[in-house]
Motif scaffolding. Structure first.
Motif, PDB file in Angstrom:
ATOM      1  N   GLU A 194       5.189   1.052   6.205  1.00  0.00           N
ATOM      2  CA  GLU A 194       6.342   0.509   5.489  1.00  0.00           C
ATOM      3  C   GLU A 194       7.186   1.658   4.965  1.00  0.00           C
ATOM      4  OE1 GLU A 194       4.800  -1.949   2.381  1.00  0.00           O
ATOM      5  OE2 GLU A 194       3.702  -0.320   1.443  1.00  0.00           O
ATOM      6  N   GLU A 234       9.797   2.694   1.875  1.00  0.00           N
ATOM      7  CA  GLU A 234      10.358   2.373   0.558  1.00  0.00           C
ATOM      8  C   GLU A 234      11.404   3.427   0.240  1.00  0.00           C
ATOM      9  OE1 GLU A 234       7.062   2.630  -2.094  1.00  0.00           O
ATOM     10  OE2 GLU A 234       6.135   0.786  -1.378  1.00  0.00           O
ATOM     11  N   LYS A 284       4.725   4.913   4.121  1.00  0.00           N
ATOM     12  CA  LYS A 284       3.302   4.819   3.802  1.00  0.00           C
ATOM     13  C   LYS A 284       2.648   3.743   4.640  1.00  0.00           C
ATOM     14  CE  LYS A 284       2.505   2.084  -0.134  1.00  0.00           C
ATOM     15  NZ  LYS A 284       2.267   1.968  -1.552  1.00  0.00           N
ATOM     16  N   TYR A 294      -3.362   7.995   2.195  1.00  0.00           N
ATOM     17  CA  TYR A 294      -3.330   6.645   1.627  1.00  0.00           C
ATOM     18  C   TYR A 294      -4.018   6.643   0.262  1.00  0.00           C
ATOM     19  CZ  TYR A 294      -3.803   1.587   1.375  1.00  0.00           C
ATOM     20  OH  TYR A 294      -3.720   0.280   0.986  1.00  0.00           O
ATOM     21  N   GLY A 336       4.152  -3.500  11.741  1.00  0.00           N
ATOM     22  CA  GLY A 336       3.544  -3.824  10.451  1.00  0.00           C
ATOM     23  C   GLY A 336       2.478  -2.839   9.990  1.00  0.00           C
ATOM     24  N   THR A 392       0.586   0.510   5.551  1.00  0.00           N
ATOM     25  CA  THR A 392       0.381  -0.806   4.950  1.00  0.00           C
ATOM     26  C   THR A 392      -1.131  -1.049   4.864  1.00  0.00           C
ATOM     27  OG1 THR A 392       0.378  -1.927   7.093  1.00  0.00           O
ATOM     28  CG2 THR A 392       2.512  -1.734   5.964  1.00  0.00           C
ATOM     29  N   GLU A 393      -1.515  -2.059   4.154  1.00  0.00           N
ATOM     30  CA  GLU A 393      -2.933  -2.429   4.068  1.00  0.00           C
ATOM     31  C   GLU A 393      -3.464  -2.775   5.463  1.00  0.00           C
ATOM     32  OE1 GLU A 393      -6.570  -2.816   2.411  1.00  0.00           O
ATOM     33  OE2 GLU A 393      -4.795  -2.166   1.309  1.00  0.00           O
ATOM     34  N   TYR A 394      -2.646  -3.499   6.247  1.00  0.00           N
ATOM     35  CA  TYR A 394      -3.041  -3.843   7.613  1.00  0.00           C
ATOM     36  C   TYR A 394      -3.170  -2.574   8.456  1.00  0.00           C
ATOM     37  CZ  TYR A 394      -2.955  -5.866  12.303  1.00  0.00           C
ATOM     38  OH  TYR A 394      -3.263  -6.196  13.594  1.00  0.00           O
TER      39      TYR A 394
END
Length: 111
Positions: free
Chosen positions: A75, A77, A86, A31, A72, A88-90
């Motif tokens: 994600e 892309e 990658k 990350y 969630g 997610t922030e969550y």
């Protein structure tokens, strides 16, 4: 310090699959960058079809409702026809809450 709500469905999904956790920890380690399926597969030492099942869901073996993308946590892309996965922030926050509990899984992975 912020409080992170852990959805019981996320906890259940991760507890039912060690591979889902390994994928999350692998993506956490790189990350904020992402990577492609075969690289994740090599990193967690698993077959690409199993990794894809954990990420997106796959037929009857991996329920899409419990996939890392659907929850969630990850994600996808598309860049130049290549899918990059990658955290997610969550997803990052969830890993930070769980990593103390899973030190045995983390220590078994060689980055």
């Amino acid at each position: 310090m912020s409080i992170v709500f852990l959805d019981p469905m996320i906890v259940r999904s991760l507890n039912k699959s060690k591979l889902r956790k390994k994928i999350l920890y692998y993506l956490y380690n790189i990350y904020p960058y992402g990577t492609y399926l075969s690289e994740i597969s090599r990193g967690v030492k698993s077959d690409p079809s199993n990794v894809l099942g954990c990420l997106k869901g796959l037929n009857g073996r991996y329920n899409g409702h419990f996939s890392l993308i659907e929850l969630g946590l990850v994600e996808c892309e598309e860049k130049g026809g290549i899918k990059i996965y990658k955290l997610t922030e969550y997803g990052k926050k969830v890993v930070e809450v769980l990593k103390d509990q899973d030190s045995d899984i983390i220590s078994s992975m060689r980055w």
